[in-house]
Design an enzyme around this catalytic site. Structure first.
Site, PDB file in Angstrom:
ATOM      1  CB  CYS A  61      -0.948   0.010   1.200  1.00 41.40           C
ATOM      2  SG  CYS A  61      -0.101  -0.065   2.790  1.00 41.40           S
ATOM      3  CB  CYS A  65       4.869  -0.269   1.308  1.00 39.41           C
ATOM      4  SG  CYS A  65       3.905  -1.459   2.257  1.00 39.41           S
ATOM      5  CG  ASP A  99       4.251  30.217 -32.253  1.00 41.16           C
ATOM      6  OD1 ASP A  99       4.321  31.458 -32.224  1.00 41.16           O
ATOM      7  OD2 ASP A  99       4.962  29.501 -32.973  1.00 41.16           O
TER       8      ASP A  99
END
Length: 958
Positions: free
Chosen positions: A108, A111, A626
């Site tokens: 999980c 850890c 642009d």
């Protein structure tokens, strides 16, 4: 493997020197492209970073292979004046070396957080990312301060198994060769090692005598595998060949994990099914129930003894992994999923052992055992883990598919000095070296990145760029390794091989993206710190509340099942709360969705650099485009010329082209191309010499040609040079700007001689894309260095209301910051070169039309095709991915908020419904599987239907 069993040697020094050059004439994107192209050719150059704003080039190179004077000459051969400013021989790219590590044992987010903290505590580690979904760590560190074995040890000390995947520079390739006889002859080992060390570009040699294997790390720009084979065989050793391919990497580890959980689950069933049958089924079958009830010692029955013997291997042998994980977690002051599983199963098992012991020593004890609870819990959790890793494996399908694109073999050509083909040879594609000539037959995969030497064909690039239509290829065109040649034979020269290929870069980018945590992941990380301790408290409180209620007779005796006591009923509720809670689902909610989302994007030519980019992109409500090369095709052409002096067009264009041929600006190139039409030799025209050439950034150029002063540029340049602009020229400029064209003034000896109108056509579908963005409630803005008239005309044509014209690169970045200050989440779409400041300043930078140049650092999202529609795809995909993440969190949180009260017995007084612990365990296992499966549904992503009606394809200039 012991150190005595293998030999390891460093090759030539991988020290990088840094040289900084001042470059005159670097005015625009094509200038940068020309210098970059020139600096790619010489061996020994690691990286070239161009700073357009300050007209500087920073080059990282290997001093053992090339020096700064050669680099300076290379830049000058590209047509630019270069001056060396600074050299730093001690510069190393290793200050931010990346080490990738596979980690076993994480359950999980608690850890992964523990490991991250352990790694970041090591001096010399700049950044550490641990991904629960991929079970991998990516550590940026300084190898002078910390070695990779220290990183592995830190992870081991934190209680997890660490396996090194890769370390060092991504530009370093690695090859493994099989050489017979290494296990019997130490002299041969020494000869091979010494011979390989003498080769330029060899970084590291590791020899495994017992495996007859030689592993070589090298710079593909400087050497290659066929050279290694030739050198090894020249020492008089046995024949050297490529080491047989084995199934390796992430896919092999995932398969091993799947197989391991499958074996554990099957073995648990062997013992758990009989336990379940003896406690739930056989006791109701006449005859068999009498056998199970036979007393062995006092009240200890045969059935109870059988259940004890069968459940013990499940609890302590098959379930050993949970004990190991819980111990390691608690040893470091944290609590993970394994702690809950161990507490829950131990409570059921050891209470059952207590009941069994009481039965063996008492003549009137009538307690119940819960051996089936502990063994079924472990079996269902193992089933859940098996399904989870099976599903997680599918989240990385995109990477596996990309890696499978490389062809197994290639046809290598040997050419004579005049370029004639002398021989053909089919070789393993791993043996291709830079500058090899490769033949690509129809239906075959392109074996390496390169350019076409001769031949014409169409190539299917959909698997790399997402481009649906085959792309025409002829002499000089670039091809991408892994794409498919459809018709015709192509002869290509390999330019990028091994780790430098576009395919390798894409795989690394996607892997890195899947490692990067989205900010929303912090939500799960913060919950995980308190989740397990809170669940343990709730579990104990549930048991205590039901136990005290029973002792005080607060509920009727009819609530208690006939086979249980008040204590046992309370214990069942407590265990159910303990095992139904699932922090795993919370931990997997974000990373699995990000993994699938980035993989889907990669398959469509949209490379998203991690969770941060995904999260920012889904909030975008303003996009700055642009103009040149983004909204327009980026290929300007002369469409009109008006002369104001009595002179021939040819004379006018010869003077004009002689001046502009020295510029790399796209408008200058279009003028030169147009001028070629007036020359007899249209392929290689001879222009008069231009003296005293000066490029005035953002305005134009000036030079002396045939003793005439030629000035070419915009209106402001003419006014700066005190040149009067006649009314007729003003009208022509206004007319050109009104038609979305760029008007260029040409002055000869201080007098305006003509006006050239240049048009850069809009990309197909630009207007429709802007319209779709409006429907998505996204504001569009165009920004350009062009004049206001042209900018306004382009904006009006596509439907954009806000225009910023005559803007320098730094002005674009400033506009981004202004919009952000106004509360907008801003995306900038540009070419990734002269737009870099704005791309970096924006919340999301998108580099469009990147092609194989996918390593644009300034961009958060790289769009490989030149399609504006991919901007919509990127934003839509990010929105769909984050909708999925929200759904995952809603499910994971909702499951726990609903499941824990039900397991605690909230419904029991009203309905009599009670959740047995083994069903609670099954529900817990199903919750994490369901989150992964929910994320996998993203694989069915389809771009918005509105885009299917557009006829938009990549702009390709034939």
């Amino acid at each position: 493997m012991s150190t005595k069993e293998n030999y390891k040697a460093g090759g030539r020094s991988s020290e990088l020197a840094k040289a900084v050059f001042s470059v005159d004439g670097m005015t625009c994107s094509p200038s940068i492209g020309a210098i970059e192209e020139a600096l790619r050719r010489p061996p020994g150059i690691r990286e070239a970073v161009l700073d357009l704003l300050n007209n500087k080039v920073r080059v990282l190179y290997y001093p053992s292979s090339i020096n700064e004077e050669t680099i300076r000459e290379t830049i000058e051969h590209a047509g630019f004046q270069a001056t060396l400013i600074n050299v730093d021989i001690n510069e190393r790219s290793t200050a931010d070396q990346v080490c990738k590590i596979h980690i076993n044992g994480m359950t999980c987010t608690s850890c992964s957080s523990t490991i991250e903290s352990a790694l970041q505590a090591i001096p010399g580690v700049q950044k550490a990312q641990v991904a629960l979904a991929t079970e991998e760590a990516e550590v940026h560190h300084n190898p002078k301060t910390v070695r990779h074995n220290q990183l592995l040890q830190a992870i081991e000390d934190a209680g997890f198994e660490a396996i090194l995947i890769s370390t060092g520079d991504d530009s370093i390739s690695k090859i493994e060769l099989k050489v017979d006889g290494l296990d019997t002859d130490d002299h041969t080992v020494g000869m091979i090692e010494k011979s390989l060390q003498s080769l330029p570009g060899v970084q590291e040699i590791v020899i495994y005598p017992e495996l007859n294997k030689v592993s070589i790390s090298y710079i593909p720009d400087m050497t290659g595998p066929r050279i290694f084979i030739s050198v090894i065989e020249s020492t008089g050793s046995s024949k050297a060949m490529l080491y047989p391919k084995g199934k390796g990497g992430r896919e092999a580890r995932r398969q091993e994990e799947v197989d391991q959980y499958y074996r554990f689950f099957l073995w648990s069933l062997v013992f758990t099914v009989p336990v379940f049958l003896t406690s739930m089924v056989l006791m109701y079958i006449p005859g068999i129930n009498h056998v199970l009830d036979i007393k062995v010692v006092k009240m200890l029955s045969v059935g109870m003894l059988l259940r004890w013997e069968l459940s013990t291997p499940v609890q302590f042998i098959i379930g050993r992994r949970f004990y190991t994980g819980a111990y390691k977690s608690l040893r470091h002051g944290s609590a993970n999923m394994d702690v809950l599983i161990v507490l829950g199963t131990n409570a059921a098992y050891f209470y059952s052992v207590y009941s069994l012991s009481r039965a063996a020593y008492s003549k009137d004890f009538k307690g119940t055992d819960f051996f089936e609870t502990s063994s079924m819990l472990i079996s269902f959790i193992l089933l859940g883990k098996y399904l989870e890793v099976l599903a997680k494996r599918k989240t990385s399908d995109a990477i596996a598919k990309l890696m499978d694109l490389t062809p197994e073999t290639a046809i290598l050509l040997t050419l004579d000095d005049e370029g004639n083909v002398m021989s053909e040879q089919e070789i393993d594609s791993r043996l291709i070296q830079k500058n090899d000539t490769i033949k690509i037959i129809p239906g075959a995969k392109v074996a390496a990145d390169g350019y076409v030497l001769w031949g014409e064909s169409h190539v299917n690039e959909s698997m790399i760029t997402g481009e649906a239509r085959p792309v025409g290829k002829r002499k000089g065109d670039m091809v991408i390794g892994g794409t498919v040649n459809e018709n015709g034979v192509l002869y290509i020269q390999a330019t990028r091989v091994g780790s430098e290929s576009a395919l390798s870069q894409i795989v690394r980018l996607v892997e890195s993206a899947q490692m990067a945590k989205a900010p929303v992941q912090k939500f799960a990380d913060s919950i995980s710190k308190y989740f397990v301790p809170l669940v343990i408290m709730l579990s104990f409180s549930t048991w205590l509340a039901w136990f005290l209620a029973g002792k005080l007779h607060s509920y009727p005796k009819s609530w208690i099942p006939s086979s249980m006591s008040r204590f046992e009923l309370a214990l069942q509720f407590g265990i159910s709360v303990m095992v139904i809670a699932c922090p795993c689902a919370l931990g997997l909610a974000t990373p699995t969705a990000v993994m699938v989302g980035t993989g889907v994007g990669a398959s469509q030519g949209v490379l998203i650099k991690g969770g941060q980019a995904l999260e920012s992109a889904h909030k975008v409500n303003c996009i700055i485009f642009d103009k040149t090369g983004t909204l327009t095709a980026g290929k300007p052409a002369v469409v009109n010329t008006q002369l104001l002096k009595n002179m021939a067009f040819r004379e006018f264009y010869v003077l004009l082209a002689a001046t502009e041929v020295n510029s790399e600006h796209p408008l200058a190139k279009s003028i030169v191309e147009h001028a070629k039409g007036f020359m007899e030799d249209k392929e290689n025209p001879a222009w008069p010499e231009a003296r005293d050439f000066i490029s005035i950034t953002g305005h134009g150029v000036k030079a002396i040609v045939e003793n005439k002063e030629i000035i070419v540029g915009n209106k402001s340049l003419m006014l700066d040079q005190s040149i009067t602009i006649p009314l007729e020229a003003e009208e022509m400029l206004a007319q050109a700007e009104g038609m979305a064209q760029t008007g260029i003034l040409v002055s000869i000896d201080g007098e305006v001689a003509g006006v050239v109108a240049i048009s850069d056509p809009l990309k197909p579908g630009a207007q429709e894309v802007i319209s779709i963005l409006k429907s998505m409630k996204i504001r569009s803005i165009v920004v350009t260095g062009d004049n206001w008239g042209t900018a306004n005309s382009i904006a009006k044509e596509v439907g954009i209301e806000t225009v910023i014209a005559e803007a320098k690169p730094e002005d674009k970045a400033e506009k981004v910051r202004d919009l952000q200050a106004s509360g907008y989440i801003v995306a900038m779409v540009g070419d990734g070169i002269n737009d870099s400041p704005a791309l970096v300043a924006a919340d999301v930078g998108m580099a469009i039309g990147a092609g194989t140049d996918i390593a644009i650092e300034a961009a958060d999202i790289v769009l490989m095709k030149n399609n504006l529609e991919d901007v919509i795809t990127a934003i839509d995909l990010s929105r769909k991915t984050f909708s999925r993440i929200r759904l995952n969190y809603f499910w994971a949180l909702g499951y726990n908020l609903l499941g824990i009260p039900v397991a605690a017995g909230v419904l029991f007084p009203l309905t009599g419904f009670r959740l047995p612990p083994w069903i609670a365990g099954a529900a817990m296992a199903a919750s994490s599987v369901s989150v992964v499966c929910s994320s996998l549904l993203l694989k069915n992503y389809r771009r918005p239907r509105k885009l299917d009606n557009l006829e938009i394809h990549g702009i390709r200039i034939e």
